[in-house]
Scaffold this motif. Structure first.
Motif, short mmCIF file in Angstrom:
data_model
loop_
_atom_site.label_atom_id
_atom_site.label_comp_id
_atom_site.label_asym_id
_atom_site.label_seq_id
_atom_site.Cartn_x
_atom_site.Cartn_y
_atom_site.Cartn_z
N ARG A 1 0.69 -1.25 -0.10
CA ARG A 1 -0.08 0.04 -0.06
C ARG A 1 0.78 1.24 -0.03
N GLN A 2 1.82 1.35 0.52
CA GLN A 2 3.10 2.50 0.63
C GLN A 2 3.62 2.75 -0.74
N MET A 3 3.52 1.62 -1.45
CA MET A 3 4.37 1.62 -2.60
C MET A 3 3.20 1.73 -3.66
N GLY A 4 1.94 1.88 -3.43
CA GLY A 4 0.89 1.98 -4.41
C GLY A 4 0.92 0.89 -5.26
N ASN A 5 1.27 -0.36 -4.75
CA ASN A 5 1.43 -1.77 -5.80
C ASN A 5 0.19 -2.34 -5.47
N GLN A 6 -1.05 -1.98 -6.22
CA GLN A 6 -2.40 -2.38 -5.98
C GLN A 6 -2.41 -3.89 -6.36
N ARG A 7 -1.76 -4.24 -7.40
CA ARG A 7 -2.01 -5.86 -7.81
C ARG A 7 -1.72 -6.83 -6.76
N SER A 8 -0.26 -6.32 -6.22
CA SER A 8 0.14 -7.20 -4.94
C SER A 8 -0.87 -7.11 -3.70
N ALA A 9 -1.10 -5.87 -3.58
CA ALA A 9 -2.10 -5.53 -2.39
C ALA A 9 -3.49 -6.62 -2.25
N ALA A 10 -4.15 -6.38 -3.58
CA ALA A 10 -5.05 -7.32 -3.85
C ALA A 10 -5.03 -8.57 -3.48
N ILE A 11 -3.61 -9.34 -3.98
CA ILE A 11 -3.38 -10.54 -3.55
C ILE A 11 -3.12 -10.82 -1.94
N ASN A 12 -2.44 -9.85 -1.43
CA ASN A 12 -2.45 -10.12 0.30
C ASN A 12 -3.91 -10.04 0.60
N LEU A 13 -4.80 -9.04 -0.03
CA LEU A 13 -6.26 -9.12 0.74
C LEU A 13 -6.99 -10.57 0.38
N ALA A 14 -6.69 -11.13 -0.73
CA ALA A 14 -7.39 -12.34 -0.94
C ALA A 14 -6.87 -13.55 0.03
N ASN A 15 -5.28 -13.40 0.26
CA ASN A 15 -4.74 -14.34 1.23
C ASN A 15 -5.18 -14.23 2.54
N ILE A 16 -5.52 -13.11 3.02
CA ILE A 16 -5.92 -12.98 4.34
C ILE A 16 -7.68 -13.37 4.26
N GLY A 17 -8.25 -13.29 3.20
CA GLY A 17 -9.47 -13.67 3.22
C GLY A 17 -9.54 -15.28 3.50
N MET A 18 -8.57 -15.87 2.74
CA MET A 18 -8.35 -17.35 2.92
C MET A 18 -8.15 -17.68 4.35
N ILE A 19 -7.36 -16.80 4.90
CA ILE A 19 -7.10 -17.09 6.47
C ILE A 19 -8.22 -17.34 7.38
N GLU A 20 -8.89 -16.17 7.11
CA GLU A 20 -10.30 -16.01 7.73
C GLU A 20 -11.48 -17.01 7.49
N ALA A 21 -11.41 -17.57 6.11
CA ALA A 21 -12.21 -18.72 5.95
C ALA A 21 -11.80 -19.77 6.59
N ARG A 22 -10.49 -20.20 6.60
CA ARG A 22 -10.03 -21.40 7.35
C ARG A 22 -10.18 -21.27 8.86
N ARG A 23 -10.32 -20.18 9.64
CA ARG A 23 -10.76 -20.00 10.91
C ARG A 23 -12.27 -20.07 10.95
N GLY A 24 -13.03 -20.12 9.96
CA GLY A 24 -14.69 -20.22 10.16
C GLY A 24 -15.22 -18.90 10.26
N ASN A 25 -14.38 -17.81 9.68
CA ASN A 25 -15.03 -16.34 9.93
C ASN A 25 -15.32 -16.09 8.49
N TYR A 26 -16.48 -16.66 8.23
CA TYR A 26 -16.71 -16.55 6.69
C TYR A 26 -17.26 -14.93 6.33
N LYS A 27 -17.98 -14.19 6.94
CA LYS A 27 -18.34 -12.84 6.74
C LYS A 27 -16.92 -12.16 6.48
N LYS A 28 -16.29 -12.35 7.59
CA LYS A 28 -15.02 -11.60 7.33
C LYS A 28 -14.09 -11.87 6.14
N ALA A 29 -14.03 -13.23 6.02
CA ALA A 29 -13.16 -13.58 4.66
C ALA A 29 -14.06 -13.00 3.31
#
Length: 526
Positions: free
Chosen positions: A229-257
Motif C-alpha cells: 500500500r505504501q508503494m502503491g502496488n495495488q495488484r500485490s495488495a489485492a493478492i494480500n487481501l485475498a490471502n487474508i480472506g483465505m486465512i479467515e475462511a479457514r478460521r471459520g470467519n466466513y463473513k470477514k473472509a
C-alpha cells in the motif's frame, strides 16, 4: 463495506500515481524526433499500463511494434513484443502471451542481450506456471536464473528463485518452497528491494496458512499488504487481501473472509487482473457454500445456489484459459455443494473430473522432473565454485613463484640459493598433489552425478508409464469408489442411495483389481 471503500480509495491513489508517470512518458513520446524513440517510449507506456489497464497497454504495445518495425530497430521490436506478451498475460490470454514472448526471446537471443533474454525466460516461466505446465515453467525459470547469475543481478535472481519456490508450493513440497523463498528473501534484503520483500512476506504467509499457523500467516500477509500500500502496488495488495480472506475462511470467519475477498475483487476487476479475478471468484463461491450450511444439518438454498453459480463460472473460466491448479480446489467445493443439495450423481461426476485433473497436474513424474532440474542447477553451481577455487589455487601458485623469484634475486650466496630452490620444489610438488587430488575428487563427483542422472531418467520413464496407467486405469475406479463411499448413508442403511452404491461396488472393485495388478507388474521394473 468499509474495507471495499478503503480498497477503492487506495486503488484510485495508485492509479493516479501511475497516470502521472504515464502522462510523462506520453509527453516524451509525442516530442520524440525518430520512430525508434517513439517506439521506446510507447513500450514503456505499454508496460506501465499492464499493471492497471492491460487493454490500453496492448494498444500502445502494438503501436510501439509498428514504429519499431518501420524504423527497422530490432531491439525495440523485441521490447514491443515482450510488453505485448506481458499485457496478454495480465489479461490471462496465455496462448497470445506465449506467442509474443517467444518472438521476443528469439530476437533477444539473436542480439545476445543476456539481461533481456533472462527477463523473457522468466516471463515465459510465469505463463507456463499459470497454465499448470510445471515442467516447462521450471525449465524456463532455470534458464532465467542461469542468465541472471552470469550478470550478478541479485534482485532479478530473487524473483526467479521466488517463482521456483511457487512451483514447489503448487506441488505441495513445502520444505522446498521455504528453501527457495528464504533464498529469495535474503537477496531482496541485500538489495533493499521493498517490493520483493513485500511479495515474499505474502508468499511465506501462504505457506503458513497451508500449515495451519494462522496467526503467523495473518501477520506476514498484513506486513506485505502494508508495504504494498505504501508503494502503491495495488495488484500485490489485492493478492494480500485475498490471502487474508483465505486465512479467515479457514478460521471459520466466513463473513470477514467474504469482506476481504470482495475488497480484493474490486481491485482485480479495476486492474483487469483476469487470473486473480477468476481465482478470487472461485474462493468467494466456496465461502457461499460454507455459509449456506445451517446448524441443524440443512442448508440455505439461495446462498448455496449463489455459491454453485460462482464456482461453476470460475471453473469454466479456468478450463477455458487452461488454469488447472485453482480449478482443482473449486471442483472440490462444487462437488460438496451438490452433495449438500442431495444431487449425488452430479457430485460424483464432479469429484471424478477433479481427480482426473489433479492426477494430470500433480503426478509423481512432475515432482521428480522439478526436483531433478533444480538439483541439476545446484550441482552446476557447486561445480562452478570448485572451478573458481581451483583457479584461485593456480593464481596463488603463480604468485608464490613470482615471490620466490624476487627472493632469489636478493639472496646472496650459493647455499641460500640452493635452499630456496629446494623449498620452491617442495611447495610446487605439494601444490600439484593438492591439485591432482582436487581433480580426482571432481572426476569422482562427476561420475556419481552421471550415474544418478541415468538412474533418475530410468525411474522417471517407468514412473511416467505407471502414472499413465494410474490416470487411465486406476484413478477412474478409485474416484468412483471414493465418491460412492463418501456418500454412503451410515445413519440410514435403508437409504436407496446405499443400495445403488453396494450394487456397483463389486463391479468397480473388479476393475480396480485388474488395474492394480497391472501397476504392480509395472512397478517391478523399477
Amino acid at each position: 463495506m468499509k474495507k471495499i471503500i478503503v480498497a477503492t480509495f487506495l486503488l484510485i491513489c495508485g492509479f493516479a500515481h501511475s497516470s502521472q508517470s504515464i502522462e510523462g512518458l506520453k509527453a516524451k513520446m509525442d516530442t520524440s524526433e525518430t520512430l525508434a524513440q517513439k517506439a521506446h517510449f510507447a513500450s514503456s507506456i505499454s508496460y506501465s499500463y499492464s499493471k492497471v489497464m492491460p487493454d490500453s497497454g496492448l494498444a500502445y504495445g502494438k503501436r510501439a511494434l509498428r514504429w519499431a518495425e518501420e524504423a527497422d530497430d530490432v531491439f525495440e521490436a523485441a521490447r514491443a513484443n515482450s510488453v505485448i506478451g506481458i499485457n496478454y498475460m495480465a489479461k490471462a490470454v496465455y496462448p497470445l502471451a506465449l506467442e509474443f514472448q517467444t518472438k521476443a526471446l528469439k530476437q533477444f537471443i539473436d542480439m545476445d542481450s543476456l539481461g533481456q533474454v533472462a527477463a523473457t525466460e522468466s516471463n515465459i516461466s510465469l505463463i507456463f506456471m499459470n497454465q499448470a505446465n510445471y515442467k516447462l515453467a521450471m525449465e524456463h525459470a532455470i534458464n532465467a536464473l542461469k542468465e541472471y547469475e552470469k550478470l550478478d543481478a541479485n534482485e532479478k535472481q530473487g524473483a526467479v528463485l521466488e517463482n521456483i519456490g511457487t512451483l514447489f508450493f503448487r506441488q505441495g513440497e513445502y520444505e522446498k518452497t521455504k528453501e527457495y523463498y528464504n533464498r529469495a528473501l535474503e537477496l531482496y534484503t541485500q538489495e533493499n528491494d521493498s517490493a520483493g520483500i513485500a511479495r515474499n512476506r505474502g508468499n511465506i504467509g501462504m505457506i503458513l496458512t497451508r500449515m495451519g499457523q494462522y496467526a503467523e500467516a495473518w501477520a506476514s500477509q498484513v506486513e506485505g499488504l502494508s508495504i504494498n500500500r505504501q508503494m502503491g502496488n495495488q495488484r500485490s495488495a489485492a493478492i494480500n487481501l485475498a490471502n487474508i480472506g483465505m486465512i479467515e475462511a479457514r478460521r471459520g470467519n466466513y463473513k470477514k473472509a467474504l469482506a476481504y475477498y470482495d475488497s480484493a475483487q474490486a481491485i482485480n476487476m479495476s486492474l483487469g487482473a483476469e487470473f486473480n479475478a477468476i481465482t478470487t471468484q472461485g474462493n468467494i463461491g466456496g465461502i457461499y457454500m460454507e455459509m449456506s450450511k445451517l446448524p441443524d444439518g440443512k442448508y440455505d438454498l439461495q446462498i448455496l445456489n449463489k455459491g454453485i453459480s460462482e464456482l461453476e463460472e470460475s471453473i469454466e473460466k479456468c478450463l477455458a484459459l487452461s488454469i488447472g491448479d485453482p480449478a482443482i480446489n473449486f471442483y472440490k467445493d462444487l462437488g460438496e455443494a451438490y452433495a449438500l443439495k442431495g444431487d449425488y450423481e452430479k457430485a460424483l461426476e464432479i469429484f471424478k473430473a477433479r481427480e482426473i485433473l489433479k492426477d494430470s497436474i500433480h503426478s509423481a513424474s512432475n515432482k521428480i522432473s522439478l526436483e531433478s532440474m533444480a538439483a541439476a542447477h545446484d550441482l552446476t553451481m557447486i561445480n562452478r565454485d570448485l572451478q573458481l577455487k581451483e583457479r584461485e589455487l593456480r593464481i596463488k601458485d603463480l604468485e608464490l613463484n613470482e615471490s620466490q623469484q624476487r627472493v632469489v634475486l636478493f639472496v646472496m650466496g650459493f647455499i641460500i640459493l640452493v635452499l630456496m630452490g629446494l623449498v620452491s620444489i617442495f611447495l610446487l610438488r605439494k601444490a600439484r598433489l593438492r591439485n591432482k587430488k582436487l581433480k580426482e575428487i571432481n572426476e569422482l563427483y562427476a561420475g556419481r552425478i552421471e550415474e544418478q542422472l541415468v538412474s533418475l531418467k530410468k525411474h522417471a520413464t517407468v514412473l511416467d508409464e505407471i502414472t499413465y496407467m494410474q490416470a487411465h486405469h486406476v484413478r477412474e475406479p478409485v474416484a468412483t469408489i471414493l465418491g460412492m463411499v463418501e456418500h454412503f448413508n451410515l445413519k440410514d442403511p435403508h437409504d436407496p442411495m446405499n443400495i445403488f452404491i453396494i450394487e456397483n461396488l463389486s463391479k468397480v472393485a473388479g476393475k480396480l483389481d485388474v488395474a492394480v495388478r497391472e501397476v504392480i507388474n509395472k512397478k517391478e521394473e523399477v
